[in-house]
Enzyme design. Structure first.
Site, PDB file in Angstrom:
ATOM      1  N   ASN A 119      45.921  41.270  52.796  1.00  0.00           N
ATOM      2  CA  ASN A 119      47.250  41.701  53.219  1.00  0.00           C
ATOM      3  C   ASN A 119      47.080  42.858  54.188  1.00  0.00           C
ATOM      4  O   ASN A 119      46.133  43.630  54.087  1.00  0.00           O
ATOM      5  CB  ASN A 119      48.081  42.180  52.027  1.00  0.00           C
ATOM      6  CG  ASN A 119      48.565  41.054  51.153  1.00  0.00           C
ATOM      7  OD1 ASN A 119      48.614  39.904  51.562  1.00  0.00           O
ATOM      8  ND2 ASN A 119      48.927  41.386  49.928  1.00  0.00           N
ATOM      9  N   ARG A 148      47.109  35.080  49.319  1.00  0.00           N
ATOM     10  CA  ARG A 148      45.658  35.316  49.349  1.00  0.00           C
ATOM     11  C   ARG A 148      44.938  34.501  48.286  1.00  0.00           C
ATOM     12  O   ARG A 148      43.894  33.901  48.555  1.00  0.00           O
ATOM     13  CB  ARG A 148      45.347  36.806  49.161  1.00  0.00           C
ATOM     14  CG  ARG A 148      45.748  37.658  50.338  1.00  0.00           C
ATOM     15  CD  ARG A 148      45.490  39.116  50.072  1.00  0.00           C
ATOM     16  NE  ARG A 148      46.246  39.538  48.886  1.00  0.00           N
ATOM     17  CZ  ARG A 148      45.977  40.614  48.174  1.00  0.00           C
ATOM     18  NH1 ARG A 148      44.960  41.387  48.487  1.00  0.00           N
ATOM     19  NH2 ARG A 148      46.713  40.942  47.138  1.00  0.00           N
TER      20      ARG A 148
END
Length: 91
Positions: A36, A18
């Site tokens: 996520n 990320r």
């Protein structure tokens, strides 16, 4: 302006995916978000001009050096209003 919904599978959590995807999106001028998911995948909604989105998708197929992407699901979406590129909480 185009938008794509991405689901990334493989070793993609716990490897900074990320963080690195957000940095790459900002570098390319792509807006949207990444997070996520509880099933171990990473999900993102990315939008921008065709070339920038294509370059971010190409990066996503590899991910950061510590990731191992085994599958990338891509779906077209309608563009929406986003201010920059955000990392969202796990869902």
């Amino acid at each position: 302006m185009i938008a794509r919904h991405l689901v990334v599978r493989g070793r993609v959590q716990g490897v900074g995916f990320r963080f690195h995807m957000r940095a790459e999106a900002v570098r390319l001028g792509v807006s949207g978000w990444v997070r996520n998911r509880s099933d171990g995948t990473v999900e993102a909604l990315v939008q921008g001009d065709q070339g920038s989105v294509d370059r971010l998708i190409a990066w996503t197929r590899r991910g950061p050096s510590s990731a191992q992407v085994t599958d990338l699901e891509i779906e077209e979406r309608a563009p929406a209003e986003f201010d920059g590129f955000a990392s969202r909480p796990t869902e």
